[in-house]
Design a protein around this motif. Structure first.
Motif, PDB file in Angstrom:
ATOM      1  N   PHE A  10       0.981  -1.034   0.046  1.00 55.50           N
ATOM      2  CA  PHE A  10       0.012  -0.097   0.149  1.00 55.50           C
ATOM      3  C   PHE A  10       0.856   1.368  -0.233  1.00 55.50           C
ATOM      4  O   PHE A  10       1.803   1.414   0.925  1.00 55.50           O
ATOM      5  CB  PHE A  10      -0.964   0.176   1.205  1.00 55.50           C
ATOM      6  CG  PHE A  10      -2.040  -1.039   1.359  1.00 55.50           C
ATOM      7  CD1 PHE A  10      -3.247  -0.584   0.661  1.00 55.50           C
ATOM      8  CD2 PHE A  10      -1.721  -2.199   1.623  1.00 55.50           C
ATOM      9  CE1 PHE A  10      -4.431  -1.441   0.807  1.00 55.50           C
ATOM     10  CE2 PHE A  10      -3.097  -3.197   1.741  1.00 55.50           C
ATOM     11  CZ  PHE A  10      -4.034  -2.892   1.092  1.00 55.50           C
ATOM     12  N   ASN A  12       0.624   5.156   0.557  1.00 55.81           N
ATOM     13  CA  ASN A  12      -0.532   6.406   0.793  1.00 55.81           C
ATOM     14  C   ASN A  12      -1.626   5.446   0.764  1.00 55.81           C
ATOM     15  O   ASN A  12      -2.885   6.504   0.189  1.00 55.81           O
ATOM     16  CB  ASN A  12      -0.381   7.479  -0.016  1.00 55.81           C
ATOM     17  CG  ASN A  12       0.985   7.978   0.102  1.00 55.81           C
ATOM     18  OD1 ASN A  12       1.670   8.193   1.216  1.00 55.81           O
ATOM     19  ND2 ASN A  12       1.657   8.492  -1.037  1.00 55.81           N
ATOM     20  N   ASN A  13      -1.894   4.687   1.476  1.00 57.39           N
ATOM     21  CA  ASN A  13      -3.383   3.878   1.705  1.00 57.39           C
ATOM     22  C   ASN A  13      -4.049   3.255   0.171  1.00 57.39           C
ATOM     23  O   ASN A  13      -4.906   2.836   0.232  1.00 57.39           O
ATOM     24  CB  ASN A  13      -4.301   4.702   2.289  1.00 57.39           C
ATOM     25  CG  ASN A  13      -4.095   4.922   3.679  1.00 57.39           C
ATOM     26  OD1 ASN A  13      -3.444   3.996   4.471  1.00 57.39           O
ATOM     27  ND2 ASN A  13      -4.167   6.212   3.997  1.00 57.39           N
ATOM     28  N   GLN A  14      -3.165   3.359  -0.853  1.00 62.47           N
ATOM     29  CA  GLN A  14      -3.608   2.745  -2.054  1.00 62.47           C
ATOM     30  C   GLN A  14      -3.097   1.302  -2.342  1.00 62.47           C
ATOM     31  O   GLN A  14      -1.821   1.265  -2.296  1.00 62.47           O
ATOM     32  CB  GLN A  14      -3.497   3.745  -3.436  1.00 62.47           C
ATOM     33  CG  GLN A  14      -3.849   3.063  -4.668  1.00 62.47           C
ATOM     34  CD  GLN A  14      -4.185   4.249  -5.725  1.00 62.47           C
ATOM     35  OE1 GLN A  14      -4.112   5.365  -5.421  1.00 62.47           O
ATOM     36  NE2 GLN A  14      -4.238   3.694  -7.014  1.00 62.47           N
ATOM     37  N   PRO A  15      -3.956   0.450  -2.433  1.00 64.47           N
ATOM     38  CA  PRO A  15      -3.122  -0.801  -2.819  1.00 64.47           C
ATOM     39  C   PRO A  15      -2.501  -0.882  -4.266  1.00 64.47           C
ATOM     40  O   PRO A  15      -2.908  -0.227  -5.109  1.00 64.47           O
ATOM     41  CB  PRO A  15      -4.492  -1.732  -3.101  1.00 64.47           C
ATOM     42  CG  PRO A  15      -5.705  -0.839  -3.326  1.00 64.47           C
ATOM     43  CD  PRO A  15      -5.379   0.544  -2.729  1.00 64.47           C
ATOM     44  N   LYS A 133       4.710   7.850  -7.035  1.00 69.85           N
ATOM     45  CA  LYS A 133       3.453   8.423  -8.107  1.00 69.85           C
ATOM     46  C   LYS A 133       3.416   7.666  -9.117  1.00 69.85           C
ATOM     47  O   LYS A 133       2.313   7.170  -9.442  1.00 69.85           O
ATOM     48  CB  LYS A 133       3.899   9.812  -8.139  1.00 69.85           C
ATOM     49  CG  LYS A 133       3.286  11.104  -7.175  1.00 69.85           C
ATOM     50  CD  LYS A 133       3.353  12.185  -7.749  1.00 69.85           C
ATOM     51  CE  LYS A 133       3.084  13.135  -6.658  1.00 69.85           C
ATOM     52  NZ  LYS A 133       3.514  14.766  -6.836  1.00 69.85           N
ATOM     53  N   THR A 136       1.998   4.084  -8.063  1.00 72.90           N
ATOM     54  CA  THR A 136       0.582   4.069  -7.706  1.00 72.90           C
ATOM     55  C   THR A 136      -0.369   4.362  -9.047  1.00 72.90           C
ATOM     56  O   THR A 136      -1.335   3.682  -9.100  1.00 72.90           O
ATOM     57  CB  THR A 136       0.320   5.592  -6.963  1.00 72.90           C
ATOM     58  OG1 THR A 136       1.214   5.111  -5.816  1.00 72.90           O
ATOM     59  CG2 THR A 136      -0.968   5.761  -6.542  1.00 72.90           C
ATOM     60  N   LYS A 137       0.155   5.016  -9.927  1.00 75.29           N
ATOM     61  CA  LYS A 137      -0.381   5.332 -11.407  1.00 75.29           C
ATOM     62  C   LYS A 137      -0.422   3.846 -11.984  1.00 75.29           C
ATOM     63  O   LYS A 137      -1.381   3.600 -12.577  1.00 75.29           O
ATOM     64  CB  LYS A 137       0.233   6.359 -12.241  1.00 75.29           C
ATOM     65  CG  LYS A 137      -0.361   6.496 -13.447  1.00 75.29           C
ATOM     66  CD  LYS A 137       0.456   7.840 -14.068  1.00 75.29           C
ATOM     67  CE  LYS A 137      -0.124   7.902 -15.530  1.00 75.29           C
ATOM     68  NZ  LYS A 137       0.473   7.137 -16.521  1.00 75.29           N
ATOM     69  N   GLY A 140      -1.689   0.717  -9.182  1.00 77.59           N
ATOM     70  CA  GLY A 140      -2.402   1.056  -8.220  1.00 77.59           C
ATOM     71  C   GLY A 140      -3.940   0.887  -8.487  1.00 77.59           C
ATOM     72  O   GLY A 140      -4.877   0.710  -7.836  1.00 77.59           O
ATOM     73  N   LYS A 141      -3.979   0.254  -9.815  1.00 76.33           N
ATOM     74  CA  LYS A 141      -5.302   0.195 -10.211  1.00 76.33           C
ATOM     75  C   LYS A 141      -5.355  -1.182 -10.925  1.00 76.33           C
ATOM     76  O   LYS A 141      -4.423  -1.600 -11.500  1.00 76.33           O
ATOM     77  CB  LYS A 141      -5.887   1.225 -11.503  1.00 76.33           C
ATOM     78  CG  LYS A 141      -5.106   1.230 -12.462  1.00 76.33           C
ATOM     79  CD  LYS A 141      -5.125   2.622 -13.216  1.00 76.33           C
ATOM     80  CE  LYS A 141      -4.080   2.552 -14.530  1.00 76.33           C
ATOM     81  NZ  LYS A 141      -3.143   2.441 -14.460  1.00 76.33           N
TER      82      LYS A 141
END
Length: 143
Positions: A10, A12-15, A133, A136-137, A140-141
């Protein structure tokens, strides 16, 4: 890609979802060269390594001087299929070689993230934020 990818971290709290690439080719004859590169310790690579080793960067596991095919990459995150290259003077005037190398990695399904040597030495905090970043980008999805 399968729809039920595993969450590996995770940020910043984003898986962050796994993008593990199985059965990467490896030229075992490069093993001693990879070991020598690790021991030589290019300054920018050592600085970066101190930020990411032992899970210090969001508990993500990084490999240093990893052999992929006939190449040795600076850093590799196997759970993400992500190569991180720190580009310094050794990459000057090697655009065709670097492009061929990048094309090969992409053909294997790998992603490549490049950081300049000078930025690691002089702007490390922002380098790490930008890497967060990017991961995450890209991971993260679910795709």
């Amino acid at each position: 890609m399968e729809n039920n990818r595993k969450i590996i971290a995770f940020i910043n709290n984003q898986p962050i979802f796994s993008n593990y690439i199985e059965n990467l080719p490896c030229n075992i004859q490069l093993k001693s060269r990879a070991r020598a590169l690790r021991k030589a310790g290019v300054l920018s690579e050592v600085i970066f390594w101190l930020q990411v080793h032992k899970g210090m960067f969001w508990k993500i596991d990084f490999d240093r001087q990893r052999i992929i095919g006939n190449y040795i990459v600076d850093f590799y995150i196997k759970t993400l299929g992500l190569i991180i290259e720190i580009d310094g003077a050794s990459h000057n005037n090697k655009e065709k070689y670097d492009q061929k190398r990048d094309d090969y990695f992409i053909s294997l399904g790998l992603k490549i993230y490049k950081i300049s040597d000078l930025r690691v030495k002089h702007d490390l905090n922002n380098v790490m934020i930008e890497l967060e970043k990017y991961i995450t980008k890209e991971f993260g999805k679910k795709t």
